[in-house]
Design a protein around this motif. Structure first.
Motif, mmCIF file in Angstrom:
data_model
loop_
_atom_site.group_PDB
_atom_site.id
_atom_site.type_symbol
_atom_site.label_atom_id
_atom_site.label_comp_id
_atom_site.label_asym_id
_atom_site.label_seq_id
_atom_site.Cartn_x
_atom_site.Cartn_y
_atom_site.Cartn_z
ATOM 1 N N LYS A 14 0.829 -1.202 0.000
ATOM 2 C CA LYS A 14 0.000 0.000 0.000
ATOM 3 C C LYS A 14 0.866 1.256 0.000
ATOM 4 C CE LYS A 14 -4.365 -1.529 0.697
ATOM 5 N NZ LYS A 14 -5.523 -1.142 -0.127
ATOM 6 N N CYS A 73 -4.212 7.179 7.223
ATOM 7 C CA CYS A 73 -4.041 7.007 8.659
ATOM 8 C C CYS A 73 -5.259 7.558 9.386
ATOM 9 C CB CYS A 73 -2.777 7.717 9.135
ATOM 10 S SG CYS A 73 -2.453 7.519 10.900
ATOM 11 N N HIS A 74 -5.760 6.814 10.368
ATOM 12 C CA HIS A 74 -6.933 7.245 11.128
ATOM 13 C C HIS A 74 -6.652 8.463 12.002
ATOM 14 C CE1 HIS A 74 -9.487 4.014 9.845
ATOM 15 N NE2 HIS A 74 -8.629 3.096 10.242
ATOM 16 N N ALA A 96 -5.835 -7.134 9.153
ATOM 17 C CA ALA A 96 -7.069 -6.410 8.861
ATOM 18 C C ALA A 96 -6.912 -4.948 9.263
ATOM 19 C CB ALA A 96 -8.225 -7.041 9.630
ATOM 20 N N GLY A 97 -7.767 -4.100 8.689
ATOM 21 C CA GLY A 97 -7.695 -2.678 9.006
ATOM 22 C C GLY A 97 -6.443 -2.052 8.435
ATOM 23 N N CYS A 98 -5.801 -1.217 9.202
ATOM 24 C CA CYS A 98 -4.527 -0.618 8.779
ATOM 25 C C CYS A 98 -3.442 -1.676 8.855
ATOM 26 C CB CYS A 98 -4.176 0.568 9.675
ATOM 27 S SG CYS A 98 -2.528 1.237 9.361
ATOM 28 N N ARG A 99 -2.726 -1.885 7.784
ATOM 29 C CA ARG A 99 -1.728 -2.955 7.747
ATOM 30 C C ARG A 99 -0.531 -2.684 8.658
ATOM 31 N NH1 ARG A 99 -1.818 -5.000 1.389
ATOM 32 N NH2 ARG A 99 -4.086 -5.318 1.346
ATOM 33 N N CYS A 123 -7.995 1.048 14.400
ATOM 34 C CA CYS A 123 -6.980 0.657 13.413
ATOM 35 C C CYS A 123 -7.068 -0.809 12.971
ATOM 36 C CB CYS A 123 -5.586 0.984 13.940
ATOM 37 S SG CYS A 123 -5.324 2.754 14.239
ATOM 38 N N GLU A 146 -10.746 -1.109 10.742
ATOM 39 C CA GLU A 146 -11.133 -0.375 9.542
ATOM 40 C C GLU A 146 -9.897 0.128 8.795
ATOM 41 O OE1 GLU A 146 -13.412 3.825 8.607
ATOM 42 O OE2 GLU A 146 -14.222 2.537 10.198
ATOM 43 N N GLU A 147 -9.858 -0.138 7.494
ATOM 44 C CA GLU A 147 -8.735 0.352 6.678
ATOM 45 C C GLU A 147 -8.877 1.855 6.458
ATOM 46 O OE1 GLU A 147 -6.734 -0.325 2.260
ATOM 47 O OE2 GLU A 147 -8.114 -1.818 3.084
ATOM 48 N N HIS A 205 -0.792 -1.429 11.725
ATOM 49 C CA HIS A 205 -1.188 -1.302 13.138
ATOM 50 C C HIS A 205 -0.462 -2.252 14.089
ATOM 51 C CE1 HIS A 205 -4.130 -4.719 12.637
ATOM 52 N NE2 HIS A 205 -3.858 -4.888 13.909
#
Length: 321
Positions: free
Chosen positions: A233, A317-318, A284-287, A299, A302-303, A289
């Protein structure tokens, strides 16, 4: 500035087929997973990230050594994966590459003139005399004498071999050159000379570069824009000076901290805690995290969207949602 080369939502998945009585089906290695960027004439776009993040696969997609699973690479507005015949040959002529290892990228059994002549013969647009003139011109552009044509690669130093590799790329008069770690295999004393040569040639010939590197000092010296990749990503993209003065993504911040800890000469990204997750089974979510010092409850669930939070500064980024 007009976009010379544009990458839109590019993905490259490699199939891994399960074998065995109880294991059937196919899993996918997500080497590149939805990347966007553009390069204008005379600009350098750099990509940094750990080994295995997808940088080299991305360069192979641009060089048509791999076909994308999804997305497009557009050159002067045209999808290059739909090109055929003369148009395809023209694109291959316009986009060339210089690879990391100057000892491995040159055929030791071929004279320098024959090495530089290879792409010219492949394009088939010049007479023999025109090719000889082009070879002589390319050697002169990389500051090597014409008598190099009759010599072999082992007769040259590492820095000179990389200049020969650059002359081979320049011979077809490209618009874009993919530079895959072009100075990392060279002595520190030689790197600055090669980087300055690349900058001079870019100014003279209005070349666009895609620079793949892990040395953040090289990236800063060479780049107009840059992207940070993690596990397939693009997690941050920004003008180069904006990134160096104000990195947003926690991964980008770690990269700069690593470079600063080593005097800014070379970034050993391995100081990050933990191992890089497998692209076969990304988190899952942010890779990022599992390794992030600023991880939040959202994180893993949810991506994060790739969002513009400043002029030309994009981040996934969240923290900036």
């Amino acid at each position: 500035m007009e976009r010379l080369l544009e990458v839109q939502g590019i993905k490259k998945y490699f199939p891994i087929r399960k074998r065995g009585f109880l294991s059937r089906g196919t899993r996918w290695v997500k080497a590149v997973d939805g990347v966007d960027f553009a390069i204008g004439e005379g600009q350098t776009f750099s990509i940094v990230g750990e080994s295995g993040c997808g940088k080299t696969t991305l360069s192979r997609l641009l060089l048509l050594l791999e076909k994308p699973t999804e997305g497009s690479v557009r050159f002067r507005g045209v999808d290059v994966n739909r090109l055929q015949g003369h148009d395809l040959k023209s694109y291959r002529t316009s986009v060339q590459a210089v690879f990391q290892d100057p000892y491995g990228s040159l055929n030791p059994r071929m004279r320098i003139g024959a090495i530089i002549n290879e792409p010219l013969q492949a394009c088939g647009l010049l007479t023999k005399r025109e090719r000889e003139e082009r070879i002589e011109s390319a050697l002169k552009e990389v500051r090597l004498s014409g008598d190099a044509v009759d010599r072999y690669p082992h007769e040259f130093s590492g820095g000179q071999r990389q200049r020969i590799a650059l002359a081979r790329a320049l011979a077809t008069r490209p618009s874009v050159i993919v530079l895959d770690e072009p100075v990392s295999a060279l002595d520190v004393s030689v790197r600055a000379n090669v980087m300055n040569l690349l900058k001079d040639l870019q100014k003279e010939l209005k070349l666009a570069y895609l620079l793949i590197a892990h040395d953040l000092a090289t990236v800063r010296h060479m780049s107009d824009y840059m992207g940070v990749m993690y596990l397939g990503k693009m997690v941050e993209r920004a003008p180069s000076e904006e990134f160096y003065s104000h990195p947003l993504h926690p991964y980008g911040q770690v990269l700069l901290a690593a470079a600063a800890s080593r005097g800014g000469l070379e970034c050993d990204i391995r100081i990050l805690q933990g191992e890089v997750p497998s692209p076969l089974d990304p988190p899952a979510g942010c890779r990022f995290h599992p390794r992030c010092l600023k991880v939040m409850d959202i994180c893993p669930r949810e991506e994060p969207a790739f969002t513009e939070v400043g002029k030309g500064h994009w981040v996934a980024c969240h923290l900036y949602k």
